[in-house]
Design a protein around this motif. Structure first.
Motif: not given
Length: 434
Positions: A76-84, A99-104, A140-153
């Motif tokens: 609810p507070y930012t469009d940024k997500i965490i990509a692992e 991990s890195r921050t992705i702008s959207k 893949f969706k990140d089950p640890f962080r939830g939200g729009n955060n993702i896992l990236v193979i």
């Protein structure tokens, strides 16, 4: 709230003296801060009287605040997500990530930037030229962080764009992009067996330290504190995979106590390898938080105990259609002629597992049979009855690389053509009429 994450048969985690209250771990709390205290009477020999609790705030409330932040939904507070970003290290088995921050939020790997890492620290590059480049390949969706955060193979390349030697995905992608392979729409169902070990002694979960449980028999798909060790980890992993979008199709306790299996598929082509590797990463993270060690050793305990494999079920479009049993027999012929090539690529230490005992075939002899789990290749009764279906390659070890195994099966059965003489000799030897 369900009690999960740490094996109830192994550790007792209690609140500290100044803690006011306690509650079982919620299934959503895959990252919980725990206070461990050994039973005053010491460990029970049977290791069967242990429970897990998450500590609620004490006088300073430190644990609660950390837990709240770990489970904080920032959507609810930012469009940024965490990509692992996840990749495979130099051993071919070690999954690494950062991990890195992705702008959207993103929907496709092509929307993600390439990244780099220090290959000299993972055994994949020399210190004087250590930069290795990560190419995002699957999300893949990140089950640890939830939200729009993702896992990236990801897979790994030199700065010049060449795949590094440990990048097995690159060659697999080439095989699966071949027009003949694409036309056959290869399906894979992979059965990943694994063993859970006690953290400090590297001995299977539920086993008395330095000793052995009762002989195999009651543990396979068993229930009960004296038969099932690590079910919470298996269930937590199951749900994490479903959340992530991994095509997990089931799970069960295995023959050796402390050993489990999950199945992924049917998956098409390169997707099978991506999904298995992401599922392995999730399992590493969950066992990390549970204080248990994940082992993919194909024979973790010597003696009269089952090993751990990664049986690979495989079919092509032609195998699944009318007359497919003949196509399966032709594939078995090809597999018999390349038995050594497959064995050499099917996992380290597999000779300790493929002994001809404990539901395996001998590593030195190729064999096949209907409903026979003591063969290299098993064909199901339904496939024989219906005249179409799939085959099961029972040779891969639990530590096999799914990119290598899936691509090799497609290459051998679709792209590779043996000589007529060798094919005829193999057909006679295996009693196959093709």
């Amino acid at each position: 709230m369900a009690q999960i994450l740490a094996p109830s048969a192994q550790w007792q985690m209690r609140i500290s003296k100044n803690t006011m209250d306690a509650s079982p771990l919620d299934t959503k709390m895959l990252s919980s801060s725990l206070v461990l205290k050994q039973n005053k009477k010491g460990m029970s020999r049977s290791s069967s009287k242990f429970r897990v609790f998450a500590a609620l705030p004490g006088e300073n409330g430190t644990i609660n605040r950390v837990e709240q932040l770990l489970n904080l939904d920032v959507t609810p507070y930012t469009d940024k997500i965490i990509a692992e970003y996840i990749w495979i290290g130099g051993s071919g088995l070690d999954v690494r990530s950062k991990s890195r921050t992705i702008s959207k939020p993103v929907e496709h790997p092509s929307e993600l930037p390439k990244w780099n890492y220090d290959g000299s620290s993972t055994g994949q590059a020399p210190g004087e030229d250590s930069e290795v480049i990560l190419y995002p390949q699957a999300i893949f969706k990140d089950p640890f962080r939830g939200g729009n955060n993702i896992l990236v193979i990801c897979d790994a390349y030199t700065p010049a764009g060449e795949p590094i030697p440990t990048n097995k995905r690159y060659k697999a992608a080439q095989v699966f992009s071949d027009s003949k392979v694409v036309a056959e729409v290869p399906w894979y169902g992979i059965e990943q067996e694994y063993t859970l070990l006690q953290n400090n002694v590297k001995w299977p979960l539920g086993w008395p330290v330095g000793g052995y449980p009762g002989p195999q028999g009651p543990y396979y798909c068993g229930a009960g504190a004296d038969k099932s060790f690590g079910r919470d980890i298996s269930d937590a992993h199951y749900k994490a995979c479903l959340y992530a979008g991994i095509n997990i199709s089931g799970t069960n306790g295995e023959v050796m106590p402390g050993q489990w299996e999950f199945q992924v598929g049917p998956s098409v082509g390169i997707e099978a390898g991506d999904h298995i590797w992401c599922a392995r990463y999730l399992l590493e993270r969950i066992t990390e938080q549970a204080g248990v060690v994940l082992s993919l050793d194909p024979k973790p305990i010597e003696g009269d105990w089952n090993g751990a494999g990664c049986h690979t079920n495989y079919s092509t479009k032609s195998m699944r259609e009318a007359g497919g049993f003949d196509v399966i027999k032709k594939a078995i012929l090809n597999l018999s002629l390349r038995h050594r090539e497959h064995i050499s690529a099917y996992g380290e230490g597999n000779e300790r597992r493929l002994t001809g005992k404990h539901e395996t075939a001998s590593i030195n002899t190729f064999s096949w049979g209907v409903a026979n789990r003591g063969c290299s290749i098993r064909v199901g009764r339904d496939t024989e009855k219906e005249g179409k279906g799939y085959l099961e390659d029972r040779r891969p070890a639990s530590n096999m690389d799914p990119y290598v195994v899936t691509a090799l099966l497609a290459e051998t059965t679709i792209l590779w053509e043996p000589t007529l003489e060798s094919e005829a000799l193999a057909a006679q030897k295996l009693a196959l009429k093709v």
